[in-house]
Design a protein around this motif. Structure first.
Motif, PDB file in Angstrom:
ATOM      1  N   THR A 161      36.966  46.041  37.451  1.00 41.21           N
ATOM      2  CA  THR A 161      38.419  46.209  37.574  1.00 41.21           C
ATOM      3  C   THR A 161      39.069  44.852  37.341  1.00 41.21           C
ATOM      4  N   ILE A 162      40.306  44.895  36.832  1.00 41.08           N
ATOM      5  CA  ILE A 162      41.031  43.644  36.604  1.00 41.08           C
ATOM      6  C   ILE A 162      41.264  42.932  37.925  1.00 41.08           C
ATOM      7  N   ASN A 163      41.462  43.706  38.961  1.00 45.14           N
ATOM      8  CA  ASN A 163      41.678  43.128  40.281  1.00 45.14           C
ATOM      9  C   ASN A 163      40.545  42.195  40.697  1.00 45.14           C
ATOM     10  N   GLU A 164      39.314  42.627  40.532  1.00 47.69           N
ATOM     11  CA  GLU A 164      38.198  41.797  40.999  1.00 47.69           C
ATOM     12  C   GLU A 164      38.014  40.557  40.136  1.00 47.69           C
ATOM     13  N   ILE A 165      38.313  40.681  38.847  1.00 46.04           N
ATOM     14  CA  ILE A 165      38.201  39.513  37.958  1.00 46.04           C
ATOM     15  C   ILE A 165      39.217  38.444  38.358  1.00 46.04           C
ATOM     16  N   LEU A 166      40.448  38.874  38.570  1.00 49.78           N
ATOM     17  CA  LEU A 166      41.499  37.920  38.924  1.00 49.78           C
ATOM     18  C   LEU A 166      41.292  37.342  40.320  1.00 49.78           C
ATOM     19  N   LEU A 167      40.839  38.179  41.244  1.00 49.73           N
ATOM     20  CA  LEU A 167      40.597  37.712  42.600  1.00 49.73           C
ATOM     21  C   LEU A 167      39.611  36.555  42.626  1.00 49.73           C
ATOM     22  N   LEU A 168      38.604  36.655  41.777  1.00 52.57           N
ATOM     23  CA  LEU A 168      37.537  35.660  41.765  1.00 52.57           C
ATOM     24  C   LEU A 168      38.068  34.274  41.406  1.00 52.57           C
ATOM     25  N   THR A 169      38.973  34.225  40.441  1.00 51.65           N
ATOM     26  CA  THR A 169      39.460  32.919  40.000  1.00 51.65           C
ATOM     27  C   THR A 169      40.708  32.475  40.751  1.00 51.65           C
ATOM     28  N   GLU A 170      41.536  33.416  41.161  1.00 48.07           N
ATOM     29  CA  GLU A 170      42.787  33.057  41.826  1.00 48.07           C
ATOM     30  C   GLU A 170      42.640  32.926  43.346  1.00 48.07           C
ATOM     31  N   GLY A 171      41.591  33.491  43.883  1.00 49.68           N
ATOM     32  CA  GLY A 171      41.418  33.427  45.327  1.00 49.68           C
ATOM     33  C   GLY A 171      42.158  34.551  46.020  1.00 49.68           C
ATOM     34  N   THR A 172      43.462  34.635  45.754  1.00 54.54           N
ATOM     35  CA  THR A 172      44.249  35.730  46.287  1.00 54.54           C
ATOM     36  C   THR A 172      45.296  36.138  45.265  1.00 54.54           C
ATOM     37  N   LEU A 173      45.719  37.393  45.345  1.00 58.34           N
ATOM     38  CA  LEU A 173      46.785  37.859  44.470  1.00 58.34           C
ATOM     39  C   LEU A 173      48.009  38.233  45.291  1.00 58.34           C
ATOM     40  N   ALA A 174      48.009  37.845  46.561  1.00 59.98           N
ATOM     41  CA  ALA A 174      49.139  38.152  47.430  1.00 59.98           C
ATOM     42  C   ALA A 174      50.410  37.520  46.877  1.00 59.98           C
ATOM     43  N   PRO A 175      51.507  38.276  46.815  1.00 61.54           N
ATOM     44  CA  PRO A 175      52.745  37.775  46.236  1.00 61.54           C
ATOM     45  C   PRO A 175      53.477  36.787  47.148  1.00 61.54           C
ATOM     46  N   VAL A 176      53.106  36.746  48.395  1.00 59.49           N
ATOM     47  CA  VAL A 176      53.669  35.788  49.357  1.00 59.49           C
ATOM     48  C   VAL A 176      52.542  35.323  50.260  1.00 59.49           C
ATOM     49  N   ASN A 177      52.718  34.175  50.893  1.00 54.15           N
ATOM     50  CA  ASN A 177      51.624  33.702  51.739  1.00 54.15           C
ATOM     51  C   ASN A 177      51.820  34.050  53.208  1.00 54.15           C
ATOM     52  N   CYS A 178      52.747  34.989  53.470  1.00 56.49           N
ATOM     53  CA  CYS A 178      52.961  35.354  54.868  1.00 56.49           C
ATOM     54  C   CYS A 178      52.273  36.667  55.215  1.00 56.49           C
ATOM     55  N   ILE A 179      51.635  37.309  54.236  1.00 53.05           N
ATOM     56  CA  ILE A 179      50.943  38.533  54.606  1.00 53.05           C
ATOM     57  C   ILE A 179      49.516  38.231  55.010  1.00 53.05           C
TER      58      ILE A 179
END
Lengths: 149, 149
Positions: B75-93
DNA sequence: ATTTAATCCTACCTAAGTGGTAGGATTTAC
DNA sequence: GTAAATCCTACCACTTAGGTAGGATTAAAT
């Protein structure tokens, strides 16, 4: 992170005004204290909201801010756009008519465009009123466990 | 910007491998040249993909990389998660079980949680195969003009 | 066995953005 | 006229983004 504290605090300020500036103006000092945020920092943020036509302000003693329209007439998208500039999840998608030179042949562009669309669609569908009144069903949708009970 | 060049290039590399490493290994130099990206920079990105178990690598002459699984199984989600660390749109969640101290009373949190859900839902529903094969209907959905014709 | 071509590893660097702070000028109600 | 508010212009420390540099290690080909 797509939305910085600027955008987050902007929304917090808008919600605070929606709740507390029902009649008359509310001072920034009051908002900062209630929300426990730096007044000096909020100053620069609320200035953007004001210049963007989101608020009405009154200077001088007993002055402050209030919403320019009814909470139901603000979308979250427009509030965030004002402070963040863009909400695009990547910087390779078209902005202000300028598109990436590789656009025609890029395999990944449709993905980013789709993601951008999903985000904009979500944020445009929710109003300040929804956030203010805690409309969990609309905000959390199918992901909300408590919405059924 | 939520997804940096790290994530974007990671996806580009994955798509390139899906297309070009059908039998045997493909060298990073080839990928960099084809995609017109800095090989040295790609090196650090592909290293994350490799350590994350997304790829198989072979050192030495005629070495290179290839996908560890079928493109339809990423899934694209797992690929991006691996390099970005998180995909959360804000850091308060909530991240890794740590939630904001104001969470219980925060009016804006459900909005951010909803946005996060929408993003994750979208990216988890699209596979590397979809991107590789240009499945515009799935990626662009209702926003696609060309999808009807 | 040696060369060659590849991955792997560690360190460094510049520019831009984030998240503020500081100080004062201006305006308006009382 | 004074107090209390917005408005305006700088500045600044820290982090992240987006790379670059140089070499060590591995393995196939000759």
């Amino acid at each position: 992170m797509m939305v910085s504290t600027k955008g987050r605090y902007a929304l917090t300020v808008m919600v605070d005004l929606a709740k507390n500036a029902v009649d008359g103006y509310v001072s920034l000092a009051d908002i900062a204290e209630r929300e426990n945020l730096s007044m000096k920092y909020l100053e620069s943020i609320i200035s953007m909201l004001n210049k963007g036509g989101m608020l009405e302000s009154l200077r001088g003693k007993n002055g402050g801010y209030k919403l320019a329209r009814d909470p139901s007439e603000y979308t979250i998208n427009e509030i965030l756009l004002l402070t963040e500039g863009t909400l695009a999840p990547v910087n390779c998608i078209m902005q202000e008519g300028v598109e990436c030179e590789k656009a025609a042949t890029c395999s990944t562009l449709p993905l980013w465009a789709g993601l951008d669309g999903v985000i904009e669609n979500y944020l445009s569908g929710i109003t300040l009123e929804d956030v203010m009144s805690g409309n969990r069903k609309k905000m959390l949708g199918e992901y909300c466990q408590k919405c059924d009970s």
